[in-house]
Design a protein around this motif. Structure first.
Motif, PDB file in Angstrom:
ATOM      1  N   VAL A 163      40.606  49.498  30.668  1.00  0.00           N
ATOM      2  CA  VAL A 163      40.017  49.834  31.821  1.00  0.00           C
ATOM      3  C   VAL A 163      39.064  48.857  32.367  1.00  0.00           C
ATOM      4  N   ALA A 164      38.229  48.359  31.752  1.00  0.00           N
ATOM      5  CA  ALA A 164      37.191  47.179  32.072  1.00  0.00           C
ATOM      6  C   ALA A 164      37.987  45.965  32.512  1.00  0.00           C
ATOM      7  N   LEU A 169      40.064  42.598  36.899  1.00  0.00           N
ATOM      8  CA  LEU A 169      41.343  42.067  37.622  1.00  0.00           C
ATOM      9  C   LEU A 169      41.356  42.557  38.989  1.00  0.00           C
ATOM     10  N   SER A 170      41.225  44.039  39.131  1.00  0.00           N
ATOM     11  CA  SER A 170      41.435  44.576  40.672  1.00  0.00           C
ATOM     12  C   SER A 170      40.452  43.817  41.658  1.00  0.00           C
ATOM     13  N   GLY A 171      39.095  43.564  40.792  1.00  0.00           N
ATOM     14  CA  GLY A 171      37.949  43.300  41.881  1.00  0.00           C
ATOM     15  C   GLY A 171      38.431  41.745  42.224  1.00  0.00           C
ATOM     16  N   ARG A 172      39.086  40.879  41.177  1.00  0.00           N
ATOM     17  CA  ARG A 172      39.390  39.359  41.587  1.00  0.00           C
ATOM     18  C   ARG A 172      40.440  39.680  42.675  1.00  0.00           C
ATOM     19  N   VAL A 173      41.619  40.497  42.473  1.00  0.00           N
ATOM     20  CA  VAL A 173      42.437  40.518  43.371  1.00  0.00           C
ATOM     21  C   VAL A 173      41.881  41.028  44.672  1.00  0.00           C
ATOM     22  N   LEU A 174      40.957  41.830  45.001  1.00  0.00           N
ATOM     23  CA  LEU A 174      40.211  42.282  46.170  1.00  0.00           C
ATOM     24  C   LEU A 174      39.636  41.107  46.754  1.00  0.00           C
TER      25      LEU A 174
END
Length: 189
Positions: A163-164, A169-174
């Motif tokens: 999850v972390a 990864l989702s933060g980097r994608v955003l």
């Protein structure tokens, strides 16, 4: 007798025939020959006696297993043991019969107005036995439950790590999306 006859006699006939022929010879043959034959017979008898003695020694060594005296002692000990086992089984049967007989009367009189309470007590007794069975099962399974709990904890730790990683990864994608959108806006303006 000619030497050829003696040669054919030695080659074609067994030793016993030769011995019987030589003993029937006249004393004209040398007495030395008769002495030698006597020594040979004596030596054969000694050899036979030594073989018999060796056989007796071997029989004596193996006699402890096959001798009647030892076998009879073992048989007596086996019979005593079997008798003891039969006594134990008889005593066990007596004990089993004694335990199967009830200690008190089986038909206890219960007054009519107490029947309802007896039924309630029986229900409570059955519930108690079921609860006891459940608790005994949980106690029996507690080592397995500890192992399962440890496996669940490791699984949870792995899940939290994933999850972390996904959040990172989702933060980097955003951020990349924001950067990409801002560069589009600046190029279009």
């Amino acid at each position: 007798m000619t030497p050829n006859y003696m040669f054919t006699l030695f080659c074609l006939h067994p030793q016993e025939d030769i011995d019987s022929t030589s003993s029937g010879l006249s004393p004209s043959f040398s007495s030395h020959l008769q002495e030698v034959e006597q020594r040979i017979r004596t030596q054969r008898q000694v050899d036979e006696l030594q073989l018999q003695m060796e056989l007796l020694k071997l029989e004596k060594q193996s006699a402890d297993v096959t001798h009647r005296f030892h076998l009879s002692r073992r048989f007596q000990m086996l019979q005593m043991f079997c008798g003891h086992l039969q006594d134990v089984l008889k005593e066990q049967n007596r004990l089993r019969q004694r335990l199967m007989k009830p200690l008190g009367r089986t038909n206890l009189p219960v007054q009519a107005h107490l029947h309802r309470f007896v039924v309630d007590v029986m229900k409570m007794l059955l519930d108690y036995i079921q609860a006891l069975d459940v608790k005994l099962d949980s106690v029996r399974c507690s080592p397995a439950a500890r192992d399962r709990l440890a496996q669940m904890n490791t699984g949870l730790n792995q899940l939290l790590a994933h999850v972390a990683e996904v959040e990172g990864l989702s933060g980097r994608v955003l951020r990349l999306k924001d950067v990409h959108c801002s560069t589009k806006d600046t190029t279009s303006a």
